[in-house]
Design a protein around this motif. Sequence first.
Motif, PDB file in Angstrom:
ATOM      1  N   PHE A 141      20.522   5.401 -25.278  1.00 46.24           N
ATOM      2  CA  PHE A 141      19.693   5.325 -26.479  1.00 46.24           C
ATOM      3  C   PHE A 141      19.498   3.902 -27.001  1.00 46.24           C
ATOM      4  CE2 PHE A 141      21.452   9.823 -27.339  1.00 46.24           C
ATOM      5  CZ  PHE A 141      20.485  10.382 -26.524  1.00 46.24           C
ATOM      6  N   LEU A 142      20.581   3.168 -27.239  1.00 44.51           N
ATOM      7  CA  LEU A 142      20.461   1.808 -27.776  1.00 44.51           C
ATOM      8  C   LEU A 142      19.811   0.841 -26.782  1.00 44.51           C
ATOM      9  CD1 LEU A 142      23.815   1.495 -29.762  1.00 44.51           C
ATOM     10  CD2 LEU A 142      21.523   1.971 -30.642  1.00 44.51           C
ATOM     11  N   PRO A 143      20.188   0.881 -25.486  1.00 39.68           N
ATOM     12  CA  PRO A 143      19.481   0.015 -24.536  1.00 39.68           C
ATOM     13  C   PRO A 143      17.983   0.311 -24.444  1.00 39.68           C
ATOM     14  CG  PRO A 143      21.561   0.729 -23.596  1.00 39.68           C
ATOM     15  CD  PRO A 143      21.366   1.521 -24.861  1.00 39.68           C
ATOM     16  N   VAL A 144      17.613   1.604 -24.488  1.00 35.04           N
ATOM     17  CA  VAL A 144      16.192   1.957 -24.454  1.00 35.04           C
ATOM     18  C   VAL A 144      15.476   1.387 -25.674  1.00 35.04           C
ATOM     19  CG1 VAL A 144      14.567   3.883 -24.716  1.00 35.04           C
ATOM     20  CG2 VAL A 144      16.401   4.015 -23.026  1.00 35.04           C
ATOM     21  N   ALA A 145      16.091   1.507 -26.848  1.00 35.34           N
ATOM     22  CA  ALA A 145      15.483   0.976 -28.073  1.00 35.34           C
ATOM     23  C   ALA A 145      15.253  -0.523 -27.968  1.00 35.34           C
ATOM     24  CB  ALA A 145      16.375   1.289 -29.278  1.00 35.34           C
ATOM     25  N   ASN A 146      16.248  -1.252 -27.490  1.00 35.08           N
ATOM     26  CA  ASN A 146      16.127  -2.705 -27.388  1.00 35.08           C
ATOM     27  C   ASN A 146      15.108  -3.123 -26.338  1.00 35.08           C
ATOM     28  OD1 ASN A 146      18.040  -3.274 -29.403  1.00 35.08           O
ATOM     29  ND2 ASN A 146      19.735  -3.081 -27.975  1.00 35.08           N
ATOM     30  N   LYS A 147      15.039  -2.367 -25.239  1.00 32.39           N
ATOM     31  CA  LYS A 147      14.057  -2.676 -24.196  1.00 32.39           C
ATOM     32  C   LYS A 147      12.639  -2.467 -24.727  1.00 32.39           C
ATOM     33  CE  LYS A 147      13.211  -3.821 -19.878  1.00 32.39           C
ATOM     34  NZ  LYS A 147      13.915  -3.225 -18.735  1.00 32.39           N
ATOM     35  N   LEU A 148      12.425  -1.382 -25.461  1.00 30.89           N
ATOM     36  CA  LEU A 148      11.110  -1.108 -26.025  1.00 30.89           C
ATOM     37  C   LEU A 148      10.706  -2.171 -27.036  1.00 30.89           C
ATOM     38  CD1 LEU A 148      11.181   2.780 -26.517  1.00 30.89           C
ATOM     39  CD2 LEU A 148      10.038   1.465 -24.728  1.00 30.89           C
ATOM     40  N   LYS A 149      11.657  -2.629 -27.839  1.00 32.61           N
ATOM     41  CA  LYS A 149      11.364  -3.689 -28.816  1.00 32.61           C
ATOM     42  C   LYS A 149      10.905  -4.963 -28.117  1.00 32.61           C
ATOM     43  CE  LYS A 149      14.616  -2.190 -32.410  1.00 32.61           C
ATOM     44  NZ  LYS A 149      15.862  -2.559 -33.133  1.00 32.61           N
ATOM     45  N   SER A 150      11.540  -5.276 -26.998  1.00 30.31           N
ATOM     46  CA  SER A 150      11.161  -6.462 -26.237  1.00 30.31           C
ATOM     47  C   SER A 150       9.736  -6.341 -25.687  1.00 30.31           C
ATOM     48  CB  SER A 150      12.153  -6.683 -25.091  1.00 30.31           C
ATOM     49  OG  SER A 150      11.771  -7.767 -24.278  1.00 30.31           O
ATOM     50  N   ILE A 151       9.413  -5.158 -25.166  1.00 30.14           N
ATOM     51  CA  ILE A 151       8.075  -4.931 -24.627  1.00 30.14           C
ATOM     52  C   ILE A 151       7.031  -4.994 -25.736  1.00 30.14           C
ATOM     53  CG2 ILE A 151       6.587  -3.228 -23.498  1.00 30.14           C
ATOM     54  CD1 ILE A 151       9.075  -2.243 -21.983  1.00 30.14           C
ATOM     55  N   ILE A 152       7.348  -4.430 -26.892  1.00 29.93           N
ATOM     56  CA  ILE A 152       6.421  -4.446 -28.022  1.00 29.93           C
ATOM     57  C   ILE A 152       6.152  -5.871 -28.472  1.00 29.93           C
ATOM     58  CG2 ILE A 152       6.171  -3.811 -30.465  1.00 29.93           C
ATOM     59  CD1 ILE A 152       7.769  -1.242 -29.762  1.00 29.93           C
ATOM     60  N   THR A 153       7.183  -6.700 -28.483  1.00 32.17           N
ATOM     61  CA  THR A 153       7.011  -8.110 -28.857  1.00 32.17           C
ATOM     62  C   THR A 153       6.075  -8.815 -27.882  1.00 32.17           C
ATOM     63  OG1 THR A 153       9.206  -8.228 -29.879  1.00 32.17           O
ATOM     64  CG2 THR A 153       8.202 -10.312 -29.222  1.00 32.17           C
ATOM     65  N   ASP A 154       6.226  -8.540 -26.593  1.00 29.53           N
ATOM     66  CA  ASP A 154       5.325  -9.121 -25.597  1.00 29.53           C
ATOM     67  C   ASP A 154       3.884  -8.678 -25.840  1.00 29.53           C
ATOM     68  OD1 ASP A 154       7.344 -10.470 -24.345  1.00 29.53           O
ATOM     69  OD2 ASP A 154       7.655  -8.989 -22.768  1.00 29.53           O
ATOM     70  N   HIS A 155       3.714  -7.411 -26.177  1.00 28.11           N
ATOM     71  CA  HIS A 155       2.362  -6.911 -26.477  1.00 28.11           C
ATOM     72  C   HIS A 155       1.776  -7.621 -27.689  1.00 28.11           C
ATOM     73  CE1 HIS A 155       2.752  -2.743 -24.295  1.00 28.11           C
ATOM     74  NE2 HIS A 155       3.011  -3.766 -23.513  1.00 28.11           N
ATOM     75  N   MET A 156       2.606  -7.842 -28.692  1.00 30.83           N
ATOM     76  CA  MET A 156       2.142  -8.501 -29.908  1.00 30.83           C
ATOM     77  C   MET A 156       1.658  -9.921 -29.603  1.00 30.83           C
ATOM     78  SD  MET A 156       4.317  -9.477 -33.319  1.00 30.83           S
ATOM     79  CE  MET A 156       5.191 -10.748 -32.372  1.00 30.83           C
ATOM     80  N   ILE A 157       2.388 -10.634 -28.751  1.00 36.36           N
ATOM     81  CA  ILE A 157       1.999 -11.997 -28.385  1.00 36.36           C
ATOM     82  C   ILE A 157       0.673 -11.979 -27.632  1.00 36.36           C
ATOM     83  CG2 ILE A 157       2.621 -14.004 -26.979  1.00 36.36           C
ATOM     84  CD1 ILE A 157       5.552 -13.352 -27.552  1.00 36.36           C
ATOM     85  N   MET A 158       0.496 -11.011 -26.753  1.00 29.92           N
ATOM     86  CA  MET A 158      -0.763 -10.894 -26.020  1.00 29.92           C
ATOM     87  C   MET A 158      -1.929 -10.623 -26.959  1.00 29.92           C
ATOM     88  SD  MET A 158      -0.450 -11.209 -22.607  1.00 29.92           S
ATOM     89  CE  MET A 158      -1.624 -10.130 -21.788  1.00 29.92           C
ATOM     90  N   ARG A 159      -1.707  -9.771 -27.952  1.00 29.41           N
ATOM     91  CA  ARG A 159      -2.776  -9.484 -28.912  1.00 29.41           C
ATOM     92  C   ARG A 159      -3.098 -10.710 -29.765  1.00 29.41           C
ATOM     93  NH1 ARG A 159      -0.068  -4.349 -29.191  1.00 29.41           N
ATOM     94  NH2 ARG A 159       1.103  -5.016 -31.032  1.00 29.41           N
ATOM     95  N   GLU A 160      -2.070 -11.458 -30.155  1.00 28.80           N
ATOM     96  CA  GLU A 160      -2.294 -12.686 -30.912  1.00 28.80           C
ATOM     97  C   GLU A 160      -3.117 -13.671 -30.080  1.00 28.80           C
ATOM     98  OE1 GLU A 160      -1.673 -13.804 -33.909  1.00 28.80           O
ATOM     99  OE2 GLU A 160      -0.684 -12.014 -34.688  1.00 28.80           O
ATOM    100  N   MET A 161      -2.801 -13.760 -28.804  1.00 24.97           N
ATOM    101  CA  MET A 161      -3.513 -14.650 -27.899  1.00 24.97           C
ATOM    102  C   MET A 161      -4.978 -14.231 -27.784  1.00 24.97           C
ATOM    103  SD  MET A 161      -2.145 -15.823 -24.175  1.00 24.97           S
ATOM    104  CE  MET A 161      -3.005 -14.772 -23.059  1.00 24.97           C
ATOM    105  N   LEU A 162      -5.191 -12.920 -27.659  1.00 23.11           N
ATOM    106  CA  LEU A 162      -6.554 -12.407 -27.571  1.00 23.11           C
ATOM    107  C   LEU A 162      -7.345 -12.738 -28.832  1.00 23.11           C
ATOM    108  CD1 LEU A 162      -8.787 -10.564 -26.325  1.00 23.11           C
ATOM    109  CD2 LEU A 162      -7.665  -8.662 -27.518  1.00 23.11           C
ATOM    110  N   MET A 163      -6.763 -12.470 -29.994  1.00 22.38           N
ATOM    111  CA  MET A 163      -7.465 -12.732 -31.251  1.00 22.38           C
ATOM    112  C   MET A 163      -7.775 -14.206 -31.419  1.00 22.38           C
ATOM    113  SD  MET A 163      -5.741 -10.099 -34.019  1.00 22.38           S
ATOM    114  CE  MET A 163      -4.036 -10.511 -33.668  1.00 22.38           C
ATOM    115  N   ASP A 164      -6.812 -15.060 -31.075  1.00 22.26           N
ATOM    116  CA  ASP A 164      -7.022 -16.502 -31.180  1.00 22.26           C
ATOM    117  C   ASP A 164      -8.187 -16.936 -30.295  1.00 22.26           C
ATOM    118  OD1 ASP A 164      -6.679 -19.102 -31.913  1.00 22.26           O
ATOM    119  OD2 ASP A 164      -4.709 -19.366 -31.009  1.00 22.26           O
ATOM    120  N   GLY A 165      -8.231 -16.391 -29.077  1.00 24.41           N
ATOM    121  CA  GLY A 165      -9.302 -16.756 -28.165  1.00 24.41           C
ATOM    122  C   GLY A 165     -10.671 -16.292 -28.642  1.00 24.41           C
ATOM    123  N   LEU A 166     -10.760 -15.053 -29.122  1.00 19.98           N
ATOM    124  CA  LEU A 166     -12.045 -14.534 -29.595  1.00 19.98           C
ATOM    125  C   LEU A 166     -12.543 -15.271 -30.828  1.00 19.98           C
ATOM    126  CD1 LEU A 166     -11.536 -10.680 -29.100  1.00 19.98           C
ATOM    127  CD2 LEU A 166     -12.786 -12.279 -27.633  1.00 19.98           C
TER     128      LEU A 166
END
Length: 252
Positions: free
Chosen positions: A206-231
């Motif tokens: 349970f706890l490792p899954v939660a932490n892994k998902l948080k890491s992936i979500i952070t990566d997604h957030m950075i990608m979205r920030e990059m997309l918005m900055d570019g547009l």
Amino acid sequence: MNGISRIDFNSIAGILLALAAIVGGQILEGGYIGSLLQLAAFIIVVGGTAGAVLLQSPIKVFINGIKMSVWVFFPPLRSPQTLIMQVIGWAHISRKEGLLALESHVQTVSDPLTKKGLQLLADGSKPEKLREALEIESFALESLQRQSAKIWEAAGGYSPTIGILGAVLGLIHVMENLSDPDRLGSGIAVAFVATVYGVGLANLVFLPVANKLKSIITDHMIMREMLMDGLVAIANGENPRLIESRLRGYFI
């Protein structure tokens, strides 16, 4: 922004190593693997934990959290380089043919946020309005994903206590059979397996899954920030080379 998922071998190796260590330790101590397999204890811990998490979470968040657990082994493939090349391509098109020319590229992308951003760009939205609209949608998506990941964190908090509850229930059953000494030893062993399940699932799943998902979500957030900055940079008419240099700064 994300491509086809691929297997995360780190996650597979991690769970196999954890299981091997526990089972191997049990065997080295002279125990039997079968003594760790107790259906009643498993139902108490997993069912009780799931019920507690469902009680505290909206059903939409709970279901989304279950679906997101697949990301632990099959994370969405992110490709910053591909996104940068796409944005630079759109920047060159807008400089040569105008923003309206980007409308023909809207249907070529599958990501909803990217599609919306391109459409707003082609419609001639002002840079500040474009960023505002994309930030609202990005924030809503991130909020849902983070809430969904927290159901696994909550499960990690509840399951050890549910495991103790299962052990107590097992001991009550043992106390009811004190007149039969032959059943006491096995009964006590079964009772404490519930504690093993509760603590083990919390710290190995349970706890490792939660932490892994948080890491992936952070990566997604950075990608979205990059997309918005570019547009937004395209909307401002910035030089494609300057846009590329800025976007590459997101991933050093």
